[in-house]
Design an enzyme around this catalytic site. Structure first.
Site, PDB file in Angstrom:
ATOM      1  N   GLN A   7       0.862  -1.199   0.000  1.00  0.00           N
ATOM      2  CA  GLN A   7       0.000   0.000   0.000  1.00  0.00           C
ATOM      3  C   GLN A   7       0.893   1.243   0.000  1.00  0.00           C
ATOM      4  OE1 GLN A   7      -2.763  -0.528   3.328  1.00  0.00           O
ATOM      5  NE2 GLN A   7      -4.461  -0.737   1.875  1.00  0.00           N
TER       6      GLN A   7
ATOM      7  N   ASP B  48      -9.347   1.364  -3.727  1.00  0.00           N
ATOM      8  CA  ASP B  48      -9.574   0.116  -4.435  1.00  0.00           C
ATOM      9  C   ASP B  48     -10.372   0.233  -5.730  1.00  0.00           C
ATOM     10  OD1 ASP B  48      -8.480  -0.540  -2.025  1.00  0.00           O
ATOM     11  OD2 ASP B  48     -10.070  -1.870  -1.382  1.00  0.00           O
TER      12      ASP B  48
ATOM     13  N   TRP C 107     -14.814   4.363  -2.985  1.00  0.00           N
ATOM     14  CA  TRP C 107     -13.842   5.364  -3.448  1.00  0.00           C
ATOM     15  C   TRP C 107     -14.294   6.050  -4.739  1.00  0.00           C
ATOM     16  CZ3 TRP C 107      -9.991   6.756  -0.226  1.00  0.00           C
ATOM     17  CH2 TRP C 107      -9.607   5.851   0.781  1.00  0.00           C
TER      18      TRP C 107
ATOM     19  N   GLU D 192     -16.111   5.248   8.417  1.00  0.00           N
ATOM     20  CA  GLU D 192     -15.044   4.945   7.454  1.00  0.00           C
ATOM     21  C   GLU D 192     -15.000   5.994   6.339  1.00  0.00           C
ATOM     22  OE1 GLU D 192     -15.714   1.121   5.753  1.00  0.00           O
ATOM     23  OE2 GLU D 192     -13.848   1.097   4.592  1.00  0.00           O
TER      24      GLU D 192
HETATM   25  C1  2M8 Z   1      -9.978  -1.111   1.961  1.00  0.00           C
HETATM   26  O1  2M8 Z   1      -9.331  -2.138   1.270  1.00  0.00           O
HETATM   27  C2  2M8 Z   1      -9.480  -3.522   1.612  1.00  0.00           C
HETATM   28  C3  2M8 Z   1      -8.511  -4.299   0.759  1.00  0.00           C
HETATM   29  O2  2M8 Z   1      -7.193  -3.916   1.071  1.00  0.00           O
HETATM   30  C4  2M8 Z   1     -10.882  -4.053   1.408  1.00  0.00           C
HETATM   31  O3  2M8 Z   1     -11.720  -3.387   0.777  1.00  0.00           O
HETATM   32  O4  2M8 Z   1     -11.152  -5.147   1.900  1.00  0.00           O
HETATM   33  C5  2M8 Z   1      -9.409   0.220   1.429  1.00  0.00           C
HETATM   34  O5  2M8 Z   1     -10.219   1.291   1.845  1.00  0.00           O
HETATM   35  C6  2M8 Z   1      -7.970   0.402   1.888  1.00  0.00           C
HETATM   36  O6  2M8 Z   1      -7.477   1.660   1.519  1.00  0.00           O
HETATM   37  C7  2M8 Z   1      -7.850   0.217   3.399  1.00  0.00           C
HETATM   38  O7  2M8 Z   1      -6.491   0.244   3.758  1.00  0.00           O
HETATM   39  C8  2M8 Z   1      -8.496  -1.089   3.866  1.00  0.00           C
HETATM   40  C9  2M8 Z   1      -8.560  -1.196   5.386  1.00  0.00           C
HETATM   41  O8  2M8 Z   1      -9.102  -0.014   5.928  1.00  0.00           O
HETATM   42  O9  2M8 Z   1      -9.821  -1.205   3.361  1.00  0.00           O
END
Ligand code: 2M8
Length: 449
Positions: free
Chosen positions: A124, A185, A377, A420
């Site tokens: 990341q 993502d 996003w 979030e």
């Molecule tokens: C989200 O990403 C994860 C995969 O890595 C998911 O959707 O399961 C994103 O918002 C990412 O930026 C973030 O680091 C993660 C955990 O908060 O969630």
């Protein structure tokens, strides 16, 4: 947004409630603390995430500096031998199936150079050196100097991985091999490069997503998105997560403005850390200058006046104007023209930045036809992007706009809690209700008006 009324003397609600907001943020971080790290969310994201931990450490430095260092140590204890810092470090105490894709899917144990603990194999944005520096600066001590000395060679190895093995384009920028590596993502920025990744939505029948048990499916990436995410991991894992020859074989290779902004910020932070720990800051300063120049050279569109990802498969810039494009403003050495262009872009109706904001900053151009106010996003407001831009505005002496953005950040939590992400029109809270970096970065902006 919340402001005072005549009845309460006109004082902004946020000023009255700063103490309560602070306590809410601390309680959120305490609630997400898990023996040696902080989970982004108890439900949606129950393991340790890389860039979340960096943001969380910044917040923890204000209230629990020992935990801030522990957070970073735990993450870097899972660094791979090649220097990569994995995007997820799995908590072995959790049952299989608590998150998809879990340890069995990534299968890091099979890879030489992976740590003993199970991790993912992708990365990341490298915001950790900046975080380490800010944690030290907030609470300098013998302990913090020792922690910096422990982290420094690891942070250098992390940079070397990104600027070495991941410089697929050969111009001094790091490439990402998966949209998850950007942290954004399902940003519209990835639609066109991702469309070229062969995938069949039917593969998702073999897997069980858990995110949609905890969040509204209409807010999350689609099953087709997930089919492509899975296909990309399959491809990378099949090559043992090696990076040599990626250009010839990997179906998704992009230079991301946020990842490379973080890369440049990391060199600035490493220069400061080097000074503090008795190492030579010079090479870090030079690298920061080179990365900034490469970013402008490769990812800036002087006609449109913003930054875009470069798709290495086509050689072209991705046209979508997302909040990713604003992130290079965080670099103190960004030349005057792109700085002016990004300020104009941020203040345009696309993003609505102002000294008094009437709506939160969106993650995507709100005038674009593919703007989606509820989907993850693709429109909602996120505090980590707000925070990076807030820092950039201060770095470029736009304290008026920085104050407007900060007020908007505080209002979001005052109105909706530590969610979030937030609806970009109403500010309503979306996704996980007790989210780590929202709490952490609130503490940081509250502490630095
Ligand atoms: C989200 O990403 C994860 C995969 O890595 C998911 O959707 O399961 C994103 O918002 C990412 O930026 C973030 O680091 C993660 C955990 O908060 O969630």
């Amino acid at each position: 947004m919340s402001t005072g009324t005549a009845a309460d003397g006109g004082a902004p609600a946020r000023a009255r409630d700063a103490g309560a907001l602070w306590r809410l943020a601390v309680a959120t971080l305490d609630g997400n603390w898990e023996h040696d790290h902080t989970v982004p969310s108890r439900t949606l994201y129950p393991h340790q995430w890389s860039w979340d931990s960096a943001f969380i450490a910044v917040g923890l430095s204000h209230v629990r500096p020992d935990r801030a260092w522990r957070e970073l140590r735990t993450l870097f204890a899972a660094q791979w031998a090649d220097g990569r810092v994995p995007h997820i470090v799995f908590n072995p105490a959790l049952r299989a199936g608590s998150y998809f894709p879990g340890p069995a899917f990534w299968d890091s144990a099979r890879v030489a150079g992976a740590p003993a603990v199970a991790t993912s194999g992708i990365v990341q944005p490298p915001v950790h050196a900046l975080a380490a520096w800010l944690v030290h600066r907030r609470a300098p001590s013998e302990r913090s100097r020792a922690e910096l000395a422990w982290l420094y060679p690891r942070l250098v190895a992390w940079q070397r991985y990104l600027t070495g093995r991941r410089d697929v384009g050969g111009a001094g920028l790091a490439s990402i091999v998966h949209p998850w590596e950007s942290g954004l993502d399902n940003s519209p920025a990835w639609d066109s490069p991702l469309a070229a990744v062969p995938a069949d939505v039917a593969v998702m029948r073999a897997y069980q997503r858990h995110d949609t048990d905890h969040a509204d499916a209409a807010h999350r990436p689609t099953d087709l998105d997930y089919a492509r995410y899975v296909a990309l991991v399959d491809a990378y894992r099949a090559g043992g997560y090696r990076d040599d020859g990626l250009g010839g074989r990997h179906p998704f290779l992009v230079e991301c403005p946020l990842v490379n902004t973080a890369l440049g910020l990391a060199e600035h932070a490493l220069a400061a850390i080097a000074r503090e720990t008795g190492a030579d800051p010079g090479p870090h300063r030079e690298r920061a200058t080179r990365i900034t120049a490469a970013l402008v050279d490769r990812l800036y569109d002087p006609v449109g006046g913003t930054f875009h990802p470069r798709d290495l498969r086509t050689g072209r810039l991705v046209p979508a104007r997302t909040a990713l494009g604003l992130m290079p403003l965080a670099l103190p050495g960004l030349p005057a023209r792109p700085v002016a262009a990004l300020l104009a872009e941020a203040c345009s109706p696309r993003f609505g930045l102002a000294a008094r904001m009437d709506r939160p900053l969106p993650s995507h151009d709100r005038t674009a036809p593919d703007f989606e106010p509820l989907r993850y996003w693709r429109g909602p407001s996120w505090q980590n992007l707000n925070w990076l831009l807030w820092r950039g505005l201060r770095a470029h002496h736009r304290f008026d706009l920085a104050a407007g953005l900060r007020d908007s950040m505080v209002d979001l939590v005052a109105t909706a809690g530590c969610h979030e992400y937030f609806h970009p029109d109403t500010g309503a809270g979306l996704g996980s209700p007790a989210f780590g970096w929202t709490a952490a970065l609130l503490l940081d902006v509250l502490a630095e008006p």
